[in-house]
Design a protein around this motif. Structure first.
Motif, short mmCIF file in Angstrom:
data_model
loop_
_atom_site.label_atom_id
_atom_site.label_comp_id
_atom_site.label_asym_id
_atom_site.label_seq_id
_atom_site.Cartn_x
_atom_site.Cartn_y
_atom_site.Cartn_z
N UNK A 71 0.84 -1.21 0.00
CA UNK A 71 0.00 0.00 0.00
C UNK A 71 0.87 1.25 0.00
N UNK A 72 1.85 1.27 0.91
CA UNK A 72 2.73 2.43 1.03
C UNK A 72 3.49 2.68 -0.28
N UNK A 73 4.03 1.59 -0.84
CA UNK A 73 4.81 1.73 -2.07
C UNK A 73 3.97 2.23 -3.23
N UNK A 74 2.79 1.64 -3.37
CA UNK A 74 1.89 2.05 -4.46
C UNK A 74 1.55 3.53 -4.36
N UNK A 75 1.19 3.95 -3.14
CA UNK A 75 0.77 5.33 -2.95
C UNK A 75 1.91 6.30 -3.24
N UNK A 76 3.11 5.98 -2.73
CA UNK A 76 4.23 6.88 -2.95
C UNK A 76 4.60 6.94 -4.44
N UNK A 77 4.58 5.76 -5.10
CA UNK A 77 4.90 5.75 -6.52
C UNK A 77 3.85 6.53 -7.31
N UNK A 78 2.59 6.40 -6.90
CA UNK A 78 1.52 7.11 -7.62
C UNK A 78 1.70 8.61 -7.49
N UNK A 79 2.08 9.08 -6.29
CA UNK A 79 2.31 10.52 -6.11
C UNK A 79 3.46 10.98 -6.99
N UNK A 80 4.57 10.20 -6.94
CA UNK A 80 5.78 10.61 -7.65
C UNK A 80 5.55 10.65 -9.16
N UNK A 81 4.85 9.65 -9.67
CA UNK A 81 4.71 9.55 -11.12
C UNK A 81 3.37 10.05 -11.63
N UNK A 82 2.52 10.53 -10.69
CA UNK A 82 1.23 11.05 -11.13
C UNK A 82 0.30 9.99 -11.69
N UNK A 83 0.44 8.74 -11.23
CA UNK A 83 -0.47 7.70 -11.69
C UNK A 83 -1.90 8.03 -11.29
N UNK A 84 -2.81 7.88 -12.22
CA UNK A 84 -4.22 8.10 -11.92
C UNK A 84 -5.06 7.03 -12.59
N UNK A 85 -6.24 6.82 -12.07
CA UNK A 85 -7.17 5.93 -12.74
C UNK A 85 -7.84 6.69 -13.88
N UNK A 86 -8.31 5.97 -14.89
CA UNK A 86 -8.97 6.65 -16.01
C UNK A 86 -10.30 7.26 -15.59
N UNK A 87 -10.71 8.27 -16.35
CA UNK A 87 -12.01 8.90 -16.17
C UNK A 87 -12.85 8.48 -17.38
N UNK A 88 -14.15 8.32 -17.18
CA UNK A 88 -15.00 7.85 -18.28
C UNK A 88 -14.99 8.86 -19.42
N UNK A 89 -15.12 8.38 -20.66
CA UNK A 89 -15.16 9.30 -21.80
C UNK A 89 -16.32 10.27 -21.62
N UNK A 90 -16.08 11.54 -21.91
CA UNK A 90 -17.14 12.54 -21.76
C UNK A 90 -18.25 12.26 -22.75
N UNK A 91 -19.47 12.18 -22.27
CA UNK A 91 -20.61 12.00 -23.15
C UNK A 91 -21.22 13.35 -23.44
#
Lengths: 222, 222, 222
Positions: C185-205
């Protein structure tokens, strides 16, 4: 016997006044009749429901006993019909609101102690009983809860609850400490309204100030 | 046996449709995939969870049984992938939403009665089962809950729940009153949508009208 | 003995850091001293309280044990006094916040398993322990919860909780899976902050985009 009846009457009176505050806020936001009744019930009973869920006293009193519902619905109907007049009764409503706060805080602290909570947490739950309804009301109406910002509102509730808890710890008679706590809470709150007592706000740093118009403190009973 | 299976299927179908409503609202607010899944679960299950916590039936059914989670996640994924198409399916979604509301209201009232609540409070908890998910969905998305404002939404749920409670009180067969209650709720809601039935709003006093653009009533299934 | 003490210390450290995040948000919104303390307590303890209420472990640990209150109040006072300095400590606060998230997620999943929940639901409750406080904090401050939008925040908590649950299912030693889950959990969160990882957002309808200024994603620890 007579004492128990007195407490019940005071409790229902507090419920009625808190329900007025929820219904008034709902009328202002142009909710329909049903929304007004829901807000009346929620504002009057959420504090006690939260407390009862947290101490494991389920179903909560307000859910088990239909009289709390009845009183809340009555307050909602009255507000729906005569909202403008009630808005004008600001001063008496404030007085009753302070009385309801005092009642709820001491009764809530006492109930938490009876369920075996540690004294400091019992005091917190007494405070929650008093302010929880206002918090849920404001969240449903999309406001930052006013009890977190008004003149010594939550602090007065906490002070009253602390008297009950301290009295229990020192083995003082329960009736006396409950009356004392209620008087202290009521007095503090009324004095804070009259003199505009407020808690300090942290010194502004370089953080962006939030000054959207609807984020400004407003009157909690409004 | 067959009846029980039918109820389970209807319950899961109601969960699916309510989850669609939560996921659709989340997609509109540009939440990411995870936010969409959370809103789907919350919209479909909060009503039942609130009811179960209040009547002391913990862990709540939606937390104990992974199928509710599975159905909610499925609805969330479907919405995430095909949101624009689902927006266009407004009429079928409304139909299913009314069906889900009816199901949840009668099942919830029945469960509250089984846990020994007084009839009027059991009716309220049935209503809460139906509308709770929509309320939590809107609070998380920072809206004034739409079920407090839409065409006879909560009132239809309450009517259905009252049929169940009254039937129990008169010792009528449970299956019959549950079907009757569900039909009444469904019919009321569909008629209200079609004819625009609404509850009255209190006469405007001298209170400030709240007319920020995002405070206007919108369509609850939107 | 020593392990238990270590877990308690880590738990209180997580509480302290989460309380800092709540208090900082409250100071920014110009709440008074009391509001700051309430937000500190709420942000640090709501996740665990929600979990305990849902699994029937009442009164919740944060209500039974005054140390959680003490640590939260301390963090609130520190923030109130030195808010501008704490704002500048963004990087260390993020680090501790990720550590707190990891701790809460694995401890929460473990506790849910001990109370007999099904593995997938136990993982969800672990995640809820980690993110619940931030959700309640944001609802009280009238924001769309940031944990539903930030870089892999809830997903990191879920991943950590899943390790605990899977380990239990495969009968691996609990201490090892808890450490492993927390590290993931800690590693994922820190890596996500550092690299700006984000989940996708749905295509705008064709749905209206919500672009009011205060609806934009902001930094969760901000």
């Amino acid at each position: 016997m007579t004492l128990k009846l007195l407490v019940l009457l005071l409790d229902l009176a507090g419920t009625f006044v808190f329900a007025l505050s929820g219904a008034t806020a709902a009328v202002r936001r142009r909710l329909d009749l049903f929304g007004v009744l829901v807000l009346a019930f929620v504002a009057a009973n959420s504090g006690g429901i939260l407390r009862d869920v947290l101490i494991g006293a389920v179903p909560p009193a307000s859910i088990r006993d239909w009289r709390y519902l009845g009183v809340s619905v009555l307050a909602g109907l009255v507000t729906f019909r005569w909202a403008p007049s009630i808005e004008r009764l600001k001063n008496p409503v404030r007085l009753f609101d302070a009385a309801g706060l005092a009642m709820f805080a001491v009764v809530g602290a006492n109930k938490a102690l009876e369920h075996g909570l540690e004294p400091p947490m019992a005091a917190l739950l007494g405070m929650l009983s008093g302010i929880g309804g206002g918090i849920v009301r404001d969240v449903l109406l999309r406001e930052v809860p006013l009890v977190l910002r008004a003149e010594l509102y939550a602090v007065a509730a906490l002070a009253g609850a602390l008297v009950v808890v301290t009295g229990e710890w020192l083995a003082w008679p329960t009736t006396a400490t409950m009356c004392g706590g209620a008087l202290l809470c009521f007095g503090l709150r009324m004095a804070a309204i009259r003199r505009g007592w407020r808690l300090p706000v942290a010194p502004a740093g370089d953080a962006p100030r939030d000054d959207r118009p609807d984020a400004r403190p407003r009157d909690p009973e409004a």
